[in-house]
Write a protein that holds these residues in place. Structure first.
Motif, PDB file in Angstrom:
ATOM      1  N   GLN A 131     -11.481  35.884  88.886  1.00 34.62           N
ATOM      2  CA  GLN A 131     -13.217  35.793  88.521  1.00 34.62           C
ATOM      3  C   GLN A 131     -12.720  34.475  87.028  1.00 34.62           C
ATOM      4  O   GLN A 131     -11.754  34.805  86.767  1.00 34.62           O
ATOM      5  CB  GLN A 131     -13.977  37.043  87.731  1.00 34.62           C
ATOM      6  CG  GLN A 131     -14.433  37.466  88.770  1.00 34.62           C
ATOM      7  CD  GLN A 131     -15.433  37.113  89.618  1.00 34.62           C
ATOM      8  OE1 GLN A 131     -16.054  36.904  91.338  1.00 34.62           O
ATOM      9  NE2 GLN A 131     -16.198  36.998  88.469  1.00 34.62           N
ATOM     10  N   GLU A 132     -13.897  33.237  87.041  1.00 35.73           N
ATOM     11  CA  GLU A 132     -13.448  32.757  86.256  1.00 35.73           C
ATOM     12  C   GLU A 132     -13.613  33.052  85.614  1.00 35.73           C
ATOM     13  O   GLU A 132     -14.316  33.933  84.724  1.00 35.73           O
ATOM     14  CB  GLU A 132     -14.780  31.363  86.961  1.00 35.73           C
ATOM     15  CG  GLU A 132     -14.678  30.330  85.667  1.00 35.73           C
ATOM     16  CD  GLU A 132     -15.848  29.506  85.758  1.00 35.73           C
ATOM     17  OE1 GLU A 132     -17.081  30.052  86.111  1.00 35.73           O
ATOM     18  OE2 GLU A 132     -16.272  28.362  85.250  1.00 35.73           O
ATOM     19  N   LYS A 133     -12.352  32.912  83.530  1.00 36.00           N
ATOM     20  CA  LYS A 133     -12.500  32.845  82.758  1.00 36.00           C
ATOM     21  C   LYS A 133     -11.220  33.986  82.653  1.00 36.00           C
ATOM     22  O   LYS A 133     -10.266  34.163  81.293  1.00 36.00           O
ATOM     23  CB  LYS A 133     -13.345  33.663  81.758  1.00 36.00           C
ATOM     24  CG  LYS A 133     -14.400  32.250  81.565  1.00 36.00           C
ATOM     25  CD  LYS A 133     -15.908  32.275  80.255  1.00 36.00           C
ATOM     26  CE  LYS A 133     -16.841  31.435  80.396  1.00 36.00           C
ATOM     27  NZ  LYS A 133     -18.011  31.018  81.492  1.00 36.00           N
ATOM     28  N   GLN A 187     -10.332  28.452  84.885  1.00 36.76           N
ATOM     29  CA  GLN A 187     -11.039  27.515  85.633  1.00 36.76           C
ATOM     30  C   GLN A 187     -11.485  27.411  87.154  1.00 36.76           C
ATOM     31  O   GLN A 187     -10.082  27.744  87.533  1.00 36.76           O
ATOM     32  CB  GLN A 187     -11.268  26.281  84.774  1.00 36.76           C
ATOM     33  CG  GLN A 187     -11.195  26.548  83.175  1.00 36.76           C
ATOM     34  CD  GLN A 187     -10.309  24.824  82.447  1.00 36.76           C
ATOM     35  OE1 GLN A 187      -9.854  24.246  82.822  1.00 36.76           O
ATOM     36  NE2 GLN A 187     -10.401  25.407  80.931  1.00 36.76           N
ATOM     37  N   LEU A 188     -12.478  27.158  87.463  1.00 37.63           N
ATOM     38  CA  LEU A 188     -12.756  26.732  89.215  1.00 37.63           C
ATOM     39  C   LEU A 188     -11.798  25.810  88.848  1.00 37.63           C
ATOM     40  O   LEU A 188     -11.414  25.517  90.481  1.00 37.63           O
ATOM     41  CB  LEU A 188     -14.306  26.292  88.448  1.00 37.63           C
ATOM     42  CG  LEU A 188     -15.349  26.730  88.548  1.00 37.63           C
ATOM     43  CD1 LEU A 188     -16.608  26.390  88.469  1.00 37.63           C
ATOM     44  CD2 LEU A 188     -14.919  28.468  89.406  1.00 37.63           C
ATOM     45  N   SER A 220      -8.002  26.371  91.165  1.00 36.78           N
ATOM     46  CA  SER A 220      -8.173  27.256  92.374  1.00 36.78           C
ATOM     47  C   SER A 220      -7.274  26.122  93.603  1.00 36.78           C
ATOM     48  O   SER A 220      -7.230  24.822  93.498  1.00 36.78           O
ATOM     49  CB  SER A 220      -9.114  27.342  93.124  1.00 36.78           C
ATOM     50  OG  SER A 220     -10.429  27.900  92.658  1.00 36.78           O
ATOM     51  N   ILE A 224     -10.703  30.746  92.066  1.00 33.86           N
ATOM     52  CA  ILE A 224     -11.156  30.791  91.103  1.00 33.86           C
ATOM     53  C   ILE A 224     -12.797  31.027  91.707  1.00 33.86           C
ATOM     54  O   ILE A 224     -13.575  30.411  92.253  1.00 33.86           O
ATOM     55  CB  ILE A 224     -10.913  30.163  89.501  1.00 33.86           C
ATOM     56  CG1 ILE A 224      -9.386  29.964  89.076  1.00 33.86           C
ATOM     57  CG2 ILE A 224     -11.519  30.653  88.664  1.00 33.86           C
ATOM     58  CD1 ILE A 224      -8.347  30.806  89.370  1.00 33.86           C
ATOM     59  N   GLN A 225     -12.846  32.760  91.249  1.00 34.60           N
ATOM     60  CA  GLN A 225     -14.599  32.473  91.709  1.00 34.60           C
ATOM     61  C   GLN A 225     -15.765  32.345  90.566  1.00 34.60           C
ATOM     62  O   GLN A 225     -15.109  32.926  89.398  1.00 34.60           O
ATOM     63  CB  GLN A 225     -14.907  34.174  92.155  1.00 34.60           C
ATOM     64  CG  GLN A 225     -14.131  34.231  93.425  1.00 34.60           C
ATOM     65  CD  GLN A 225     -14.065  35.283  94.200  1.00 34.60           C
ATOM     66  OE1 GLN A 225     -13.872  36.742  93.090  1.00 34.60           O
ATOM     67  NE2 GLN A 225     -14.454  35.252  95.563  1.00 34.60           N
ATOM     68  N   PRO A 226     -16.671  31.753  90.528  1.00 35.38           N
ATOM     69  CA  PRO A 226     -17.316  31.854  89.816  1.00 35.38           C
ATOM     70  C   PRO A 226     -18.491  33.303  89.033  1.00 35.38           C
ATOM     71  O   PRO A 226     -18.141  34.299  90.007  1.00 35.38           O
ATOM     72  CB  PRO A 226     -18.872  30.910  90.100  1.00 35.38           C
ATOM     73  CG  PRO A 226     -18.283  30.264  91.442  1.00 35.38           C
ATOM     74  CD  PRO A 226     -16.791  31.027  91.684  1.00 35.38           C
TER      75      PRO A 226
END
Lengths: 118, 115
Positions: free
Chosen positions: A14-16, A83-84, A87, A116-118
């Motif tokens: 997950q992002e962050k 962060q996105l 990836s 990386i998933q939002p």
């Protein structure tokens, strides 16, 4: 035996969140260097971070840090606050021997595909 | 500063043809490396030069492959004759060990497809 082992073919995060990418290495040479490279889908190889075998402290470069555990022969990459744009494929690599000692090419692991998933 | 420059960026050729890949290292770098990336074998070192002299060519697959570095600013990797199994991305990288910088700087790669 493989010189560089990356046991995670793929990871979803997950992002962050912080991410740890595993890398173990195998060498009998007391002098070596460890590298991490990022390869986005566009294909270029981007240098991230370097750790020398005699370095006392773990290397850090911005959001990247290298968790170097010499006795365990591990050199994990830690990405903080993902962060996105993180990836990509991530490769761990090693240079054995002293620089300029005739074995200066890098041996790469098979890589970890990080998403990386939002 | 310009990074490592490779040409062509893409190459499509037919089996049996000669292929020449070119590389210009970063100015001042005295080491030049050629790597190949395939799905099956990953990233592997083919050959590297120091001060234009080949140091280790043990990764060159076979006699069809040859590499030269006629001067400090230019290197070629030649495949003759090419085969479909040579299809890969070929990277050139350069560095200079001095000043504590061990980083190998990679070029953008040449994507080769042999039909």
């Amino acid at each position: 035996a493989q010189k560089i082992t990356q046991t995670q073919p793929g990871m979803f995060v997950q992002e962050k969140e912080a991410v740890t990418l595993d890398c173990t290495y195998d060498t009998s040479d007391p002098s070596y260097g460890l590298f991490w490279y990022k390869q986005p889908s566009s294909g270029e190889m981007i240098f991230l971070i370097y750790q020398g075998s005699y370095d006392q402290q773990n290397a850090t470069e911005g959001r990247y840090s290298l968790n170097f555990q010499k006795a365990r022969k591990s050199a994990n990459l830690v990405i903080s606050a993902s962060q996105l744009g993180d990836s990509a494929m991530y490769f761990c690599a090693m240079r054995e021997g002293v620089p300029g000692g005739g074995a200066d090419g890098l041996t790469f692991g098979k890589g970890t595909h990080l998403i990386i998933q939002p | 500063d310009a990074g490592v420059i490779q040409s062509p960026r893409h190459e499509v050729t037919e089996m049996g043809q000669e292929v020449t890949l070119r590389c210009k290292p970063i100015s001042g770098h005295d080491y030049l490396f050629w790597y190949r990336q395939t799905m099956m074998r990953g990233l592997e070192l083919l050959i590297y030069f120091n001060n234009n002299v080949p140091i280790d060519d043990s990764g060159m697959p076979e006699d069809r492959f040859s590499a030269k570095m006629p001067n400090a600013s230019f290197s070629t990797l030649k495949i003759q004759p090419s085969e479909p199994r040579d299809s890969a991305v070929y990277f050139c990288a350069s560095n200079h060990w001095g000043r504590g910088d061990e980083t190998q700087y990679f070029g953008p790669g040449t994507r080769l497809l042999v039909l």
